[in-house]
Design an enzyme around this catalytic site. Structure first.
Site, PDB file in Angstrom:
ATOM      1  N   CYS A 141      42.917  38.214  26.359  1.00  0.00           N
ATOM      2  CA  CYS A 141      43.361  39.365  27.153  1.00  0.00           C
ATOM      3  C   CYS A 141      44.664  39.939  26.612  1.00  0.00           C
ATOM      4  CB  CYS A 141      43.513  38.969  28.617  1.00  0.00           C
ATOM      5  SG  CYS A 141      41.925  38.687  29.432  1.00  0.00           S
ATOM      6  N   CYS A 157      45.178  35.135  29.430  1.00  0.00           N
ATOM      7  CA  CYS A 157      44.768  34.287  28.312  1.00  0.00           C
ATOM      8  C   CYS A 157      45.044  35.019  26.991  1.00  0.00           C
ATOM      9  CB  CYS A 157      43.286  33.925  28.434  1.00  0.00           C
ATOM     10  SG  CYS A 157      42.153  35.282  28.051  1.00  0.00           S
ATOM     11  N   CYS A 208      37.317  38.093  31.813  1.00  0.00           N
ATOM     12  CA  CYS A 208      38.556  38.012  32.577  1.00  0.00           C
ATOM     13  C   CYS A 208      38.875  39.343  33.257  1.00  0.00           C
ATOM     14  CB  CYS A 208      39.716  37.647  31.658  1.00  0.00           C
ATOM     15  SG  CYS A 208      39.544  36.069  30.819  1.00  0.00           S
ATOM     16  N   ASN A 236      37.871  39.153  37.604  1.00  0.00           N
ATOM     17  CA  ASN A 236      37.072  38.311  36.722  1.00  0.00           C
ATOM     18  C   ASN A 236      35.627  38.289  37.190  1.00  0.00           C
ATOM     19  OD1 ASN A 236      38.285  36.721  38.901  1.00  0.00           O
ATOM     20  ND2 ASN A 236      37.514  34.878  37.913  1.00  0.00           N
ATOM     21  N   GLU A 268      41.702  40.997  33.333  1.00  0.00           N
ATOM     22  CA  GLU A 268      42.512  41.917  32.536  1.00  0.00           C
ATOM     23  C   GLU A 268      41.644  42.748  31.600  1.00  0.00           C
ATOM     24  OE1 GLU A 268      44.946  38.075  33.119  1.00  0.00           O
ATOM     25  OE2 GLU A 268      42.844  38.641  32.902  1.00  0.00           O
ATOM     26  N   GLU A 328      32.312  35.994  36.478  1.00  0.00           N
ATOM     27  CA  GLU A 328      31.799  34.776  35.870  1.00  0.00           C
ATOM     28  C   GLU A 328      30.286  34.822  35.701  1.00  0.00           C
ATOM     29  OE1 GLU A 328      35.276  31.766  37.470  1.00  0.00           O
ATOM     30  OE2 GLU A 328      33.261  31.529  38.271  1.00  0.00           O
TER      31      GLU A 328
END
Length: 161
Positions: free
Chosen positions: A115, A112, A73, A62, A75, A64
């Site tokens: 993803c 999520c 993310c 990830n 993934e 940010e």
């Protein structure tokens, strides 16, 4: 009126010593990727590793940003990198794990919705299932036969003109 039932089966490795070597190696690569995550705001580091049909492994984590919608993310970072590096090579498996620095994760984390949708797109693109392996820092590991098991009744390209 009728009822439609959707079912997903998850293979659960309660004891990590039961995990096949290839899956354990992919989890280890996802764990290493999580250690390199850029997560200065949430402090929740996620790592992913994708095994391609040609045997190559692509990892990601990830990323940010102070402006939250600008982050990405693990993934999706990994899937997009794999597709950019090997655009015609199908994904065979993805392993996802995370590091919680406050309380170790004792159950697997799950991607999520965004993803899940992105990974499902790659399943459709290549016409083959992508196995999904989910883990926490300790405890059981979940193994799903395909992304569609994570996202039943999904939106897909067949709806588009």
């Amino acid at each position: 009126m009728k009822t439609i039932s959707l079912e997903s089966k998850i293979l659960v490795y309660e004891d990590r010593s039961e995990i096949p070597a290839d899956i354990a190696a992919l989890i280890a690569q996802a764990e290493e990727a999580a250690k390199r995550a850029y997560s200065p705001y949430s402090h929740f580091s996620v790592g992913a590793a994708i095994m391609l049909n040609n045997g190559q492994v692509v990892t990601g984590n990830n990323q940010e940003n102070a402006v939250y919608p600008c982050g990405l993310c693990a993934e999706r970072t990994t899937a997009f990198a794999a597709s950019a590096l090997y655009p015609e090579v199908p994904f065979s498996m993805i392993a996802v794990t995370a590091i919680n620095p406050v309380t170790p994760l004792t159950e697997p984390i799950s991607p999520c919705g965004s993803c899940r949708q992105v990974l499902y797109e790659y399943e459709q693109k290549f016409g083959q299932p992508i196995q999904v392996v989910l883990s926490g820092q300790e405890g059981p590991v979940y193994h799903l036969r395909c992304v569609a098991d994570l996202l039943p009744y999904t939106f897909h390209a067949g709806f588009l003109p």
